[in-house]
Write a protein that holds these residues in place. Sequence first.
Motif, mmCIF file in Angstrom:
data_model
loop_
_atom_site.group_PDB
_atom_site.id
_atom_site.type_symbol
_atom_site.label_atom_id
_atom_site.label_comp_id
_atom_site.label_asym_id
_atom_site.label_seq_id
_atom_site.Cartn_x
_atom_site.Cartn_y
_atom_site.Cartn_z
ATOM 1 N N PRO A 167 0.826 -1.222 0.000
ATOM 2 C CA PRO A 167 0.000 0.000 0.000
ATOM 3 C C PRO A 167 0.860 1.272 0.000
ATOM 4 O O PRO A 167 1.959 1.303 0.559
ATOM 5 C CB PRO A 167 -0.795 -0.114 1.307
ATOM 6 N N ASN A 169 -0.445 4.171 1.227
ATOM 7 C CA ASN A 169 -0.828 4.865 2.455
ATOM 8 C C ASN A 169 -0.039 4.302 3.641
ATOM 9 O O ASN A 169 0.030 3.084 3.821
ATOM 10 C CB ASN A 169 -2.329 4.682 2.695
ATOM 11 N N ARG A 171 -0.597 4.273 6.837
ATOM 12 C CA ARG A 171 -1.350 3.533 7.854
ATOM 13 C C ARG A 171 -1.600 2.089 7.383
ATOM 14 O O ARG A 171 -1.445 1.143 8.161
ATOM 15 C CB ARG A 171 -2.677 4.224 8.135
ATOM 16 N N ARG A 172 -2.026 1.945 6.149
ATOM 17 C CA ARG A 172 -2.289 0.600 5.617
ATOM 18 C C ARG A 172 -0.994 -0.205 5.516
ATOM 19 O O ARG A 172 -0.982 -1.416 5.724
ATOM 20 C CB ARG A 172 -2.950 0.698 4.235
ATOM 21 N N ARG A 174 1.565 0.109 7.511
ATOM 22 C CA ARG A 174 1.892 -0.298 8.881
ATOM 23 C C ARG A 174 1.054 -1.505 9.290
ATOM 24 O O ARG A 174 1.554 -2.450 9.914
ATOM 25 C CB ARG A 174 1.668 0.876 9.830
ATOM 26 N N GLU A 175 -0.251 -1.501 8.929
ATOM 27 C CA GLU A 175 -1.127 -2.630 9.250
ATOM 28 C C GLU A 175 -0.678 -3.904 8.512
ATOM 29 O O GLU A 175 -0.713 -5.004 9.072
ATOM 30 C CB GLU A 175 -2.572 -2.292 8.872
ATOM 31 N N ARG A 176 -0.260 -3.740 7.239
ATOM 32 C CA ARG A 176 0.184 -4.902 6.459
ATOM 33 C C ARG A 176 1.397 -5.565 7.109
ATOM 34 O O ARG A 176 1.493 -6.782 7.163
ATOM 35 C CB ARG A 176 0.520 -4.460 5.030
#
Length: 666
Positions: A167, A169, A171-172, A174-176
């Motif tokens: 990603p 973005n 934030r995404r 970091r989540e991945r």
Amino acid sequence: MEVYEFYNNKWGVLSNWLFGKSGLLKQSTYKQLTQRNHLILLRKGGNGRKALVEFDSMRSDIKKSVLELAGDPYTIGKKYTFLECIEKDEKAEKFFNEYLLENGQSLPENRKKEYTCNASLLNTISKIINQTLMRRRVLGGSQKKMWENIAEIVKNLDKNKWPHSLPENYRRLRERLKVYQTHGYQILIHKNYCHTHSQKLTENSKLWLLAKWSNQVQRTVCISQLHQEYNLYALSEGLKTVEEKTIYNFIYDEEIMPLWYGHKFGELKYKEKYNYQQKTKLPTLRDSLWYSDGTKLNFFYLTEEGKMETISVYEVMDAYSEVLLGYHISKEENYQAQYSAYRMAIQFSGHKPYQIGFDNQGGHKKLETENFLNKIAHLSIKTEPYNGKSKTIENAFYRLQNQHLARYWFFTGQNIQAKKEISKANMEFILANKSNLPSLTEIKEIYKKIREEWNLSPHPFSGKSRLQTYLDSENEKAPKIEMWDMVNFFWVERKQPVKWSSFGFSFKEKKVTYDYFVYREDGMPDLDFHEKAVNQSFFVKYDPEDMSMIYLYQKDPQGQLRFVREAVLKTEIHRGKQEQEQFEAEWIKKVKKENKNKRIQRRNEMDEILKSFNMDAESYGLIKPNLKGLENSKIGRKSKKVMHEDVGSWQKKESLQTVEDIRELY
């Protein structure tokens, strides 16, 4: 990096760049500034090291100039340092190479590369974050700023080198990373990959789509049409409609395509696309393999009736050298064309090929029935039908047409599948000049010249001409052709025997009468053979293309042919003295003399036999007749005064008698 270098947790500028390439400082000025501590050295030069000036401590005016010329080291350095930290994850690569989807298929190659790259980049991000020094060097700032910098770096990576799908973005991203660290490589594979679009299709729907797409009568020409018809079918069956992409993905699935490909485009297209193709080596010796095939001779010609026609040619080619050995031009590929082409090839080569390859078209069945092909080659093998790639001669035909025949204005063009415009006929020009088209005789001469050009052209591999390549090669398993081989291969046997007469040997072939006789080595008639042969029957073998000589055979008790003698066309001379040449007159005298001698010889031999048993005419008190035309009287015979009537006078008198004269006589 030519300007900046990270040293002892600080960014430095290369000294030689400051007073060299950049042109910002003179070397003398640089020395003064370093001595006064306006420029602080991070590292002294020498022993292969390059001197570095601390970036942050530089005088403001110098720093500004450096930033304008080289950019911010904190921005540039992040990307380069990040790249330096990337290491390919070998375990991830192995995992994705061996991974199987729910349908049993492997991941496509591009997906394997994508997922391996994702794993490698996520590993790098994790390493940088977990190492304090590295984090400060690359990222710096707060947590938010850190992830923004990471996302920016990942976003700007060269996708050709790093084909990731992470990603953009932060934030995404970091989540991945968190999910990846928890669940491993599996989470990087899209959960709906490869089977999402088909989930909306029931098994019966898939079968309907296959049947509709493969229908050879009511054809479906494109996916859009199939999509529309399927949705109508779905509504009528109470099923859900689908998007066009869903149908496309199902129809063009690699596992599904082989099912319908042959029905859609023909079995030959299926064979060409999906069948295993052998990798073969061409022969390395002449006469190891000959190919033969017929094709259209790609020229228009004008018939005597003024019609524009084309004609066919049958060629025999040596696979090793690509030499065109023999050919025959005819309206169609038939037995005669094949027979004549092979005959020319054998005569040209002078050797028997080890193997010949041929298709099963035209007159080949007749050649096989007569065992002709097995006679002229050690092996005769049919090439696989509809498999042009396996025959060197078809590729040679293509090049012959493209490189030689296409130069002529009356060229018909190559086959219908030819895509290049130069490979097609200029019909406007040809039709405008129809009356100037060459005749068939001229076409044959032109093609003969083209074949010679082809054989004298460079071979694609040897560099020498095709003909020289052929002549320079020797093949121990291709025996030399002898005269008896030619008779066995190409001569025809008459089914019915012919009787030898006093005139010699005569028979008709294609409404033409041929007269033969047996001659001695000195060229004179062999009268000894002639006497014995009269009234005997002989079987004949002859060459249809050269009737000048025949072979005479008789059958033994087992019914096998036994060679007797060869006979040649009977010598023909002028009857009238006016047209006779000297050698003809001499010939007549010699033959007459031999005929007389033969008559005397035979009469004397029999007289001796009769005399030995007291059965000759004199033993009975009678007189033997003279050999008419040879003797007037016999030496030693007693003459009697009687009236002798000459046999010639008697024959003359007999020929003048009428029916009434005969009645009176008898």
